[in-house]
Motif scaffolding. Sequence first.
Motif, PDB file in Angstrom:
ATOM      1  N   LYS A   1       0.841  -1.199   0.000  1.00 38.35           N
ATOM      2  CA  LYS A   1       0.000   0.000   0.000  1.00 38.35           C
ATOM      3  C   LYS A   1       0.877   1.251   0.000  1.00 38.35           C
ATOM      4  N   VAL A   2       0.371   2.305  -0.605  1.00 41.21           N
ATOM      5  CA  VAL A   2       1.115   3.565  -0.684  1.00 41.21           C
ATOM      6  C   VAL A   2       1.237   4.172   0.714  1.00 41.21           C
ATOM      7  N   ALA A   3       2.470   4.433   1.102  1.00 44.79           N
ATOM      8  CA  ALA A   3       2.749   5.050   2.397  1.00 44.79           C
ATOM      9  C   ALA A   3       3.047   6.535   2.236  1.00 44.79           C
ATOM     10  N   MET A   4       3.612   6.900   1.093  1.00 51.10           N
ATOM     11  CA  MET A   4       4.008   8.289   0.872  1.00 51.10           C
ATOM     12  C   MET A   4       3.866   8.602  -0.612  1.00 51.10           C
ATOM     13  N   ARG A   5       3.316   9.742  -0.882  1.00 55.90           N
ATOM     14  CA  ARG A   5       3.184  10.204  -2.270  1.00 55.90           C
ATOM     15  C   ARG A   5       3.938  11.525  -2.379  1.00 55.90           C
ATOM     16  N   TRP A   6       4.871  11.564  -3.323  1.00 53.28           N
ATOM     17  CA  TRP A   6       5.707  12.743  -3.507  1.00 53.28           C
ATOM     18  C   TRP A   6       5.342  13.411  -4.824  1.00 53.28           C
ATOM     19  N   PHE A   7       5.172  14.733  -4.783  1.00 50.69           N
ATOM     20  CA  PHE A   7       4.972  15.510  -5.999  1.00 50.69           C
ATOM     21  C   PHE A   7       6.172  16.424  -6.182  1.00 50.69           C
ATOM     22  N   SER A   8       6.790  16.334  -7.330  1.00 46.47           N
ATOM     23  CA  SER A   8       7.950  17.176  -7.627  1.00 46.47           C
ATOM     24  C   SER A   8       7.463  18.600  -7.915  1.00 46.47           C
ATOM     25  N   PRO A   9       8.393  19.556  -8.020  1.00 47.50           N
ATOM     26  CA  PRO A   9       7.992  20.917  -8.387  1.00 47.50           C
ATOM     27  C   PRO A   9       7.260  20.973  -9.734  1.00 47.50           C
ATOM     28  N   ARG A  10       7.498  19.970 -10.582  1.00 43.89           N
ATOM     29  CA  ARG A  10       6.806  19.900 -11.881  1.00 43.89           C
ATOM     30  C   ARG A  10       5.513  19.087 -11.799  1.00 43.89           C
ATOM     31  N   LEU A  11       5.120  18.760 -10.567  1.00 46.23           N
ATOM     32  CA  LEU A  11       3.907  17.983 -10.287  1.00 46.23           C
ATOM     33  C   LEU A  11       3.975  16.556 -10.831  1.00 46.23           C
ATOM     34  N   GLU A  12       5.189  16.024 -10.934  1.00 52.05           N
ATOM     35  CA  GLU A  12       5.353  14.614 -11.278  1.00 52.05           C
ATOM     36  C   GLU A  12       5.191  13.816  -9.986  1.00 52.05           C
ATOM     37  N   ARG A  13       4.391  12.786 -10.045  1.00 54.40           N
ATOM     38  CA  ARG A  13       4.057  12.024  -8.844  1.00 54.40           C
ATOM     39  C   ARG A  13       4.918  10.767  -8.727  1.00 54.40           C
ATOM     40  N   SER A  14       5.386  10.502  -7.509  1.00 56.91           N
ATOM     41  CA  SER A  14       6.092   9.262  -7.193  1.00 56.91           C
ATOM     42  C   SER A  14       5.441   8.671  -5.951  1.00 56.91           C
ATOM     43  N   ASP A  15       5.053   7.413  -6.032  1.00 53.86           N
ATOM     44  CA  ASP A  15       4.463   6.717  -4.895  1.00 53.86           C
ATOM     45  C   ASP A  15       5.476   5.772  -4.281  1.00 53.86           C
ATOM     46  N   TYR A  16       5.482   5.700  -2.962  1.00 49.32           N
ATOM     47  CA  TYR A  16       6.365   4.810  -2.224  1.00 49.32           C
ATOM     48  C   TYR A  16       5.514   3.966  -1.283  1.00 49.32           C
ATOM     49  N   THR A  17       5.678   2.656  -1.361  1.00 47.11           N
ATOM     50  CA  THR A  17       4.917   1.768  -0.497  1.00 47.11           C
ATOM     51  C   THR A  17       5.617   1.605   0.847  1.00 47.11           C
ATOM     52  N   PHE A  18       4.902   1.016   1.777  1.00 44.00           N
ATOM     53  CA  PHE A  18       5.519   0.718   3.074  1.00 44.00           C
ATOM     54  C   PHE A  18       6.736  -0.182   2.878  1.00 44.00           C
ATOM     55  N   LEU A  19       6.645  -1.131   1.952  1.00 42.15           N
ATOM     56  CA  LEU A  19       7.774  -2.024   1.692  1.00 42.15           C
ATOM     57  C   LEU A  19       8.954  -1.258   1.095  1.00 42.15           C
ATOM     58  N   ASP A  20       8.679  -0.313   0.199  1.00 40.81           N
ATOM     59  CA  ASP A  20       9.750   0.534  -0.345  1.00 40.81           C
ATOM     60  C   ASP A  20      10.484   1.262   0.781  1.00 40.81           C
ATOM     61  N   LEU A  21       9.720   1.842   1.691  1.00 42.69           N
ATOM     62  CA  LEU A  21      10.322   2.581   2.807  1.00 42.69           C
ATOM     63  C   LEU A  21      11.082   1.652   3.738  1.00 42.69           C
ATOM     64  N   GLU A  22      10.532   0.462   3.975  1.00 46.81           N
ATOM     65  CA  GLU A  22      11.213  -0.527   4.826  1.00 46.81           C
ATOM     66  C   GLU A  22      12.568  -0.903   4.228  1.00 46.81           C
ATOM     67  N   ARG A  23      12.587  -1.173   2.945  1.00 45.30           N
ATOM     68  CA  ARG A  23      13.845  -1.543   2.281  1.00 45.30           C
ATOM     69  C   ARG A  23      14.854  -0.402   2.311  1.00 45.30           C
ATOM     70  N   SER A  24      14.383   0.809   2.062  1.00 41.27           N
ATOM     71  CA  SER A  24      15.284   1.971   2.062  1.00 41.27           C
ATOM     72  C   SER A  24      15.863   2.237   3.448  1.00 41.27           C
ATOM     73  N   THR A  25      15.034   2.142   4.477  1.00 40.88           N
ATOM     74  CA  THR A  25      15.547   2.387   5.824  1.00 40.88           C
ATOM     75  C   THR A  25      16.506   1.283   6.246  1.00 40.88           C
ATOM     76  N   ASN A  26      16.243   0.049   5.821  1.00 44.10           N
ATOM     77  CA  ASN A  26      17.171  -1.041   6.132  1.00 44.10           C
ATOM     78  C   ASN A  26      18.509  -0.839   5.425  1.00 44.10           C
ATOM     79  N   ARG A  27      18.472  -0.388   4.182  1.00 48.10           N
ATOM     80  CA  ARG A  27      19.719  -0.107   3.458  1.00 48.10           C
ATOM     81  C   ARG A  27      20.521   0.978   4.166  1.00 48.10           C
ATOM     82  N   PHE A  28      19.829   2.032   4.601  1.00 48.15           N
ATOM     83  CA  PHE A  28      20.504   3.128   5.288  1.00 48.15           C
ATOM     84  C   PHE A  28      21.077   2.652   6.623  1.00 48.15           C
TER      85      PHE A  28
END
Length: 76
Positions: free
Chosen positions: A29-56
């Motif tokens: 499920k989408v945990a975070m939705r990011w809009f760039s200054p050009r209004l381009e949307r990027s969605d990040y799931t809970f799993l995406d965030l889990e993997r990124s925080t584990n990498r860090f």
Amino acid sequence: MRYELIQNNQYNIGHICTTQQCAAGRGNKVAMRWFSPRLERSDYTFLDLERSTNRFANLLQGLGMTKDNWGGENGT
């Protein structure tokens, strides 16, 4: 196993926001939705965030960082 939200008088917000959500079946499920200054949307799931925080966390550990020397309230 029930995870307590407060341990050692502190919240583990990373665990609450990623690991617990994945364990509860919300990993895709989408945990975070990011809009760039050009209004381009990027969605990040809970799993995406889990993997990124584990990498860090692994990067910090590889640099010798531990929970005892991170420089916070109980750190040096």
